[in-house]
Design a protein around this motif. Structure first.
Motif, mmCIF file in Angstrom:
data_model
loop_
_atom_site.group_PDB
_atom_site.id
_atom_site.type_symbol
_atom_site.label_atom_id
_atom_site.label_comp_id
_atom_site.label_asym_id
_atom_site.label_seq_id
_atom_site.Cartn_x
_atom_site.Cartn_y
_atom_site.Cartn_z
ATOM 1 N N SER A 288 0.861 -1.200 0.000
ATOM 2 C CA SER A 288 0.000 0.000 0.000
ATOM 3 C C SER A 288 0.886 1.235 0.000
ATOM 4 O O SER A 288 2.120 1.130 0.037
ATOM 5 C CB SER A 288 -0.900 0.008 1.244
ATOM 6 O OG SER A 288 -0.127 0.288 2.406
ATOM 7 N N ASP A 289 0.248 2.418 -0.014
ATOM 8 C CA ASP A 289 1.020 3.653 0.174
ATOM 9 C C ASP A 289 1.157 3.919 1.677
ATOM 10 O O ASP A 289 0.796 3.077 2.503
ATOM 11 C CB ASP A 289 0.356 4.826 -0.556
ATOM 12 C CG ASP A 289 -1.073 5.073 -0.088
ATOM 13 O OD1 ASP A 289 -1.401 4.705 1.062
ATOM 14 O OD2 ASP A 289 -1.872 5.646 -0.866
ATOM 15 N N GLN A 290 1.674 5.109 2.024
ATOM 16 C CA GLN A 290 1.901 5.431 3.432
ATOM 17 C C GLN A 290 0.751 6.245 4.022
ATOM 18 O O GLN A 290 0.942 7.049 4.938
ATOM 19 C CB GLN A 290 3.215 6.190 3.603
ATOM 20 C CG GLN A 290 4.437 5.368 3.268
ATOM 21 C CD GLN A 290 5.740 6.092 3.587
ATOM 22 O OE1 GLN A 290 5.791 6.997 4.426
ATOM 23 N NE2 GLN A 290 6.809 5.694 2.917
ATOM 24 N N GLY A 291 -0.456 6.040 3.519
ATOM 25 C CA GLY A 291 -1.622 6.739 4.057
ATOM 26 C C GLY A 291 -1.832 6.421 5.531
ATOM 27 O O GLY A 291 -1.485 5.326 5.997
ATOM 28 N N SER A 292 -2.420 7.374 6.248
ATOM 29 C CA SER A 292 -2.588 7.210 7.699
ATOM 30 C C SER A 292 -3.448 6.000 8.057
ATOM 31 O O SER A 292 -3.270 5.393 9.117
ATOM 32 C CB SER A 292 -3.214 8.478 8.293
ATOM 33 O OG SER A 292 -4.474 8.743 7.701
ATOM 34 N N VAL A 293 -4.378 5.622 7.162
ATOM 35 C CA VAL A 293 -5.233 4.462 7.460
ATOM 36 C C VAL A 293 -4.424 3.165 7.425
ATOM 37 O O VAL A 293 -4.725 2.203 8.137
ATOM 38 C CB VAL A 293 -6.421 4.384 6.473
ATOM 39 C CG1 VAL A 293 -7.392 5.519 6.718
ATOM 40 C CG2 VAL A 293 -5.933 4.377 5.024
ATOM 41 N N TYR A 294 -3.378 3.145 6.572
ATOM 42 C CA TYR A 294 -2.558 1.937 6.462
ATOM 43 C C TYR A 294 -1.470 1.871 7.540
ATOM 44 O O TYR A 294 -1.018 0.771 7.887
ATOM 45 C CB TYR A 294 -1.926 1.851 5.075
ATOM 46 C CG TYR A 294 -2.942 1.746 3.960
ATOM 47 C CD1 TYR A 294 -3.824 0.671 3.901
ATOM 48 C CD2 TYR A 294 -3.040 2.718 2.983
ATOM 49 C CE1 TYR A 294 -4.759 0.563 2.892
ATOM 50 C CE2 TYR A 294 -3.975 2.638 1.965
ATOM 51 C CZ TYR A 294 -4.841 1.560 1.918
ATOM 52 O OH TYR A 294 -5.777 1.469 0.919
ATOM 53 N N THR A 295 -1.026 3.030 8.024
ATOM 54 C CA THR A 295 0.008 3.045 9.059
ATOM 55 C C THR A 295 -0.578 2.991 10.464
ATOM 56 O O THR A 295 0.165 2.956 11.446
ATOM 57 C CB THR A 295 0.875 4.319 8.943
ATOM 58 O OG1 THR A 295 0.041 5.475 9.092
ATOM 59 C CG2 THR A 295 1.583 4.378 7.598
ATOM 60 N N SER A 296 -1.904 2.991 10.571
ATOM 61 C CA SER A 296 -2.543 2.980 11.887
ATOM 62 C C SER A 296 -2.290 1.667 12.615
ATOM 63 O O SER A 296 -2.093 0.614 11.993
ATOM 64 C CB SER A 296 -4.053 3.205 11.746
ATOM 65 O OG SER A 296 -4.646 2.123 11.050
ATOM 66 N N GLN A 297 -2.305 1.735 13.919
ATOM 67 C CA GLN A 297 -2.060 0.543 14.737
ATOM 68 C C GLN A 297 -3.120 -0.525 14.511
ATOM 69 O O GLN A 297 -2.816 -1.717 14.454
ATOM 70 C CB GLN A 297 -2.012 0.936 16.218
ATOM 71 C CG GLN A 297 -0.820 1.808 16.575
ATOM 72 C CD GLN A 297 -0.802 2.181 18.047
ATOM 73 O OE1 GLN A 297 -1.712 1.836 18.795
ATOM 74 N NE2 GLN A 297 0.242 2.877 18.471
ATOM 75 N N ALA A 298 -4.389 -0.123 14.366
ATOM 76 C CA ALA A 298 -5.476 -1.074 14.172
ATOM 77 C C ALA A 298 -5.291 -1.868 12.884
ATOM 78 O O ALA A 298 -5.477 -3.094 12.846
ATOM 79 C CB ALA A 298 -6.816 -0.342 14.158
ATOM 80 N N TYR A 299 -4.907 -1.190 11.802
ATOM 81 C CA TYR A 299 -4.727 -1.872 10.518
ATOM 82 C C TYR A 299 -3.517 -2.799 10.567
ATOM 83 O O TYR A 299 -3.569 -3.940 10.075
ATOM 84 C CB TYR A 299 -4.576 -0.853 9.394
ATOM 85 C CG TYR A 299 -4.600 -1.473 8.018
ATOM 86 C CD1 TYR A 299 -5.807 -1.859 7.439
ATOM 87 C CD2 TYR A 299 -3.426 -1.677 7.302
ATOM 88 C CE1 TYR A 299 -5.845 -2.440 6.183
ATOM 89 C CE2 TYR A 299 -3.453 -2.255 6.038
ATOM 90 C CZ TYR A 299 -4.666 -2.637 5.483
ATOM 91 O OH TYR A 299 -4.708 -3.218 4.251
ATOM 92 N N GLN A 300 -2.444 -2.309 11.147
ATOM 93 C CA GLN A 300 -1.239 -3.129 11.227
ATOM 94 C C GLN A 300 -1.477 -4.406 12.049
ATOM 95 O O GLN A 300 -0.984 -5.483 11.708
ATOM 96 C CB GLN A 300 -0.089 -2.311 11.840
ATOM 97 C CG GLN A 300 0.427 -1.205 10.935
ATOM 98 C CD GLN A 300 0.965 -1.753 9.627
ATOM 99 O OE1 GLN A 300 1.674 -2.761 9.607
ATOM 100 N NE2 GLN A 300 0.620 -1.092 8.525
ATOM 101 N N ALA A 301 -2.257 -4.270 13.129
ATOM 102 C CA ALA A 301 -2.569 -5.439 13.956
ATOM 103 C C ALA A 301 -3.400 -6.445 13.174
ATOM 104 O O ALA A 301 -3.189 -7.664 13.268
ATOM 105 C CB ALA A 301 -3.314 -5.000 15.217
ATOM 106 N N ALA A 302 -4.345 -5.946 12.367
ATOM 107 C CA ALA A 302 -5.195 -6.835 11.565
ATOM 108 C C ALA A 302 -4.377 -7.548 10.492
ATOM 109 O O ALA A 302 -4.593 -8.733 10.211
ATOM 110 C CB ALA A 302 -6.331 -6.032 10.933
ATOM 111 N N VAL A 303 -3.442 -6.820 9.877
ATOM 112 C CA VAL A 303 -2.575 -7.430 8.850
ATOM 113 C C VAL A 303 -1.734 -8.542 9.464
ATOM 114 O O VAL A 303 -1.620 -9.654 8.930
ATOM 115 C CB VAL A 303 -1.669 -6.343 8.217
ATOM 116 C CG1 VAL A 303 -0.581 -6.999 7.361
ATOM 117 C CG2 VAL A 303 -2.494 -5.390 7.369
#
Length: 382
Positions: A288-303
């Motif tokens: 992905s790009d470095q958008g705030s939604v992708y760098t968020s802790q919640a998204y990273q935990a889900a990944v």
């Protein structure tokens, strides 16, 4: 007591010309040996009001018509006499009587327009108005009148620059002629709806993002098996009654859209909804790009919970995520722009996107897939 200084007319005119050329007051005073900046401001005020005849009057007294010093030429004297007589002839009918019918606003504006050419006493005598009444009206209306002049000047500058300037730049332009507070300019521009109309620049977010992954993909957009390399991004859908956002995940093996979500908010919930459509995928690379939604802790935990390895584009490098960018562009070109659906309902926008993704995956052939659709190509390989 300080000695009053009388400056020649030539010095006064030189000061006015220098200020009109943009020379700072301090520099004007130094070059022309002027003691007080108030003098320069007074001469500039006379120039703006068309009262250059006052430059020849001695220090300490401003004369009424016929009682001042000799004029520079006979022509100047005749012009002054004509102005004086014209004021008496052109007095508006609506101010030639006293009582309730007389408008204080009209009186004050008219008196301001002839200030410097006719004395207050003479003007009040023409309209049979007591001087005390005029000064009372001036006191009540004077500040409003001055604001009216400033408003018109600000409006003129805003129109001249096509509303590209905010209150700070408008203040800077006004200060070339006279001192004015920036807060007053801001208040007037807000009240008169004269604010800058240029779209505000996006400001860089403060602080650091929660997590930035390495650029693992490195533009290697080929995959040897399904669900080996995935790319994801968000695009705008500005074609309905309100702005919508499409979040999608594309499989680099066959270009198939394996998950997508549509919402009216570009937030973490949108990308999580898209990600949650994927099964558990140990060893899969998601870029992905470095958008705030992708760098968020919640998204990273889900990944991480799905066993997926995260990869991110470099800053300001859309080409690092070219396949998904290309898909979003193709979607809009082959639907909304092709069918002229640039202004429709929100429900139609959603339905068009859903129908196109089904068509794109199952029907639309691609040259790089040997003229097969993404789904058919995957099935053949399996």
């Amino acid at each position: 007591m300080a000695t009053r200084v009388s400056y020649p007319v030539e010095v006064k005119m030189n000061a006015i010309e220098m200020r009109l050329a943009g020379v700072p007051v301090k520099e004007v005073m130094e070059q022309l040996n002027i003691r007080n900046k108030t003098q320069v401001e007074t001469w500039m005020r006379w120039h703006r009001n068309g009262q250059l005849n006052r430059l020849e009057q001695p220090v300490g007294k401003q004369y009424s018509y016929g009682k001042g010093p000799e004029y520079a030429s006979e022509l100047e004297k005749v012009k002054a006499e004509n102005r004086f007589l014209k004021q008496q002839i052109d007095v508006p009918k609506k101010v030639q009587s006293v009582g309730k019918e007389v408008s204080p606003k009209i009186i004050v504006e008219w008196m301001e327009s002839i200030r410097g050419e006719v004395s207050v006493s003479h003007a009040c005598a023409w309209i049979e108005l007591p001087r005390a009444t005029y000064y009372r009206w001036k006191s009540a209306y004077g500040s409003h009148y001055k604001d009216h002049i400033v408003v018109e000047k600000i409006r003129e500058l805003c129109n001249q620059h096509k509303f590209r300037y905010g209150y700070r730049k408008i203040t800077a332009l006004l200060r070339k002629e006279h001192q004015i507070n920036h807060k007053r300019v801001q208040r007037i521009m807000q009240e008169e709806r004269l604010q800058c109309r240029v779209k505000m620049k996006k400001r860089k977010p403060t602080g650091q993002p929660a997590y930035i992954a390495e650029h693992v993909l490195k533009r290697h957009f080929n995959a040897h098996a399904p669900m080996q390399k995935l790319v994801t991004d968000i695009t705008y859908l500005p074609f309905g009654g309100r702005m919508l956002y499409l979040s999608s995940i594309l499989d680099l093996f066959n270009g198939e859209i394996v998950a997508y979500s549509i919402a009216d908010k570009q937030d973490t919930a949108l990308v999580l909804d898209t990600l949650n459509q994927l099964p558990h995928l140990p060893g899969t690379l998601l870029h992905s790009d470095q958008g705030s939604v992708y760098t968020s802790q919640a998204y990273q935990a889900a990944v991480k919970g799905k066993g997926i390895t995260m990869s991110m584009s470099r800053k300001v490098t859309p080409a690092d995520n070219a396949p998904i960018e290309s898909f979003h562009s193709t979607l809009k070109s082959e639907t909304f722009y092709l069918e002229s659906l640039t202004s429709t309902t929100t429900a139609i926008v959603v339905q068009v996107v859903r129908d196109y993704i089904t068509y794109y995956n199952s029907i639309r052939i691609q040259t790089k897939l040997n003229n097969q659709s993404p789904v058919h190509f995957r099935q053949l390989v399996a």
